[in-house]
Design an enzyme around this catalytic site. Structure first.
Site, PDB file in Angstrom:
ATOM      1  N   ASP A  42       1.195  -1.233   0.204  1.00 38.87           N
ATOM      2  CA  ASP A  42       0.043  -0.056   0.192  1.00 38.87           C
ATOM      3  C   ASP A  42       1.069   1.416   0.216  1.00 38.87           C
ATOM      4  OD1 ASP A  42      -2.400  -1.249   0.546  1.00 38.87           O
ATOM      5  OD2 ASP A  42      -2.067  -2.131   2.930  1.00 38.87           O
ATOM      6  N   GLU A 209     -11.705  -1.260  -2.933  1.00 34.37           N
ATOM      7  CA  GLU A 209     -11.076  -0.755  -1.427  1.00 34.37           C
ATOM      8  C   GLU A 209     -10.164   0.012  -2.573  1.00 34.37           C
ATOM      9  OE1 GLU A 209      -9.805  -3.698   0.672  1.00 34.37           O
ATOM     10  OE2 GLU A 209      -8.669  -4.694  -0.109  1.00 34.37           O
TER      11      GLU A 209
END
Length: 322
Positions: A42, A209
């Site tokens: 991420d 997401e």
């Protein structure tokens, strides 16, 4: 003999219709080669005003990487020396996820999520720093939260400015991607903030997401990660994108299908050894836009690594990864 020859011709015809691995791989570009500390999850990347690049990520107390040229990356420890006490309300290991780095009003702002796997008892927090370097951050507590009674999940923050206002996109599963307005002074959600709905999937578990919103021309572009993360070589993550003339939507893909109805153009998917690209963010440096993300290296037992691809915009305003 004729029968054998005919069988061979038919087999060749069938093979000609099947995509080779080289043809399939050519659809999606490989990330640029990098050296040093490649392990990351991420990533949010920025060119610091002091020079060089920093990348923050899930792992540790927000893991940090530094680079002078975007090609060689060094481990730089963590954003924080120790976890703020309030994190333990949402994760018994005080393990933050999915940071987002931005700069405004003379300070760097680091947003992040604290939660536990499979629950929407979650919170997004914020910290600031004058330099943006690891070890210099001051935490300011909760920005926005969600509870099990909510139909959204307050993780995966992404900050964007639009029309003089500050906004935060967020969301994971539940009903997908959401957005709230922030107070630019505090960096936290305004009182009684309306929760806008930007993207979802048609069916449960609504596997979308990790939003990120970037402005290009007159459009805002919503990038999001679809399908399954965090399963190593079994991950099915991929990156899709839609756009809107309003930051709060509606976002649509190039066919006009709304992202609230499962739309989204496929920007990057797994190919070759690069499995499950996602957890993406966009940053700009030296006049160019770059896509940062993680992928799982099939040649290294599914280890998550940093992917960097330049973005090119088509004449009709859609992004392509190079």
């Amino acid at each position: 003999m004729k029968r054998i020859r005919l069988a061979a011709i038919l087999a060749a015809a069938v093979l000609a219709l099947l995509p080779t691995s080289a043809t399939a791989d050519a659809t999606y570009p490989d990330p640029q080669p990098i050296t040093g500390q490649q392990i990351i999850h991420d990533p949010t990347v920025m060119h610091l005003k002091s020079g060089g690049y920093v990348a923050y990520s899930t792992g540790g107390i927000i893991g940090a990487r530094l680079s002078k040229d975007m090609k060689h990356w060094d481990d730089a420890g963590n954003a924080f020396a120790e976890a703020p006490s309030w994190w333990y309300e949402y994760n018994d290991k005080a393990d933050p996820w999915a940071p987002d780095l931005s700069y405004r009003d003379g300070r760097y702002w680091l947003y992040y999520a604290v939660s536990s796997w499979g629950t929407n008892h979650s919170a997004i927090g914020v910290a600031t720093s004058r330099s943006g370097l690891p070890g210099t951050w001051t935490d300011h507590g909760k920005v926005f939260t969600s509870e099990k009674t909510d139909t959204w999940n307050a993780i995966d923050p992404a900050i964007v400015r639009a029309d003089g206002k500050l906004w935060m996109a967020f969301g994971s599963y539940w009903t997908g991607i959401r957005m709230v307005q922030l107070n630019p002074g505090t960096g936290k959600a305004i009182e009684d903030a309306r929760v806008h709905h930007l993207a979802t999937r048609p069916d449960e578990p609504y596997a979308v997401e990790g939003p990120y919103i970037a402005k290009h021309g007159r459009y805002y572009y919503l990038f999001a990660s679809y399908d399954t993360c965090c399963q190593g070589v079994n991950s099915t993550y991929k990156i899709k994108v839609g756009r809107s003339t309003s930051v709060t939507g509606p976002y649509v893909d190039s066919t006009g299908k709304p992202m609230l109805e499962g739309g989204g153009d496929l920007l990057l998917a797994g190919h070759g050894k690069y499995i499950g690209p996602g957890g993406q963010s966009i940053f700009r440096t030296q006049g160019r836009d770059w896509l940062a993300y993680h992928y799982y290296d099939a040649d290294d037992e599914g280890t998550p690594k940093l992917g960097l691809n330049q973005l090119r915009w088509t004449r009709d305003g859609w992004p392509n990864a190079l």
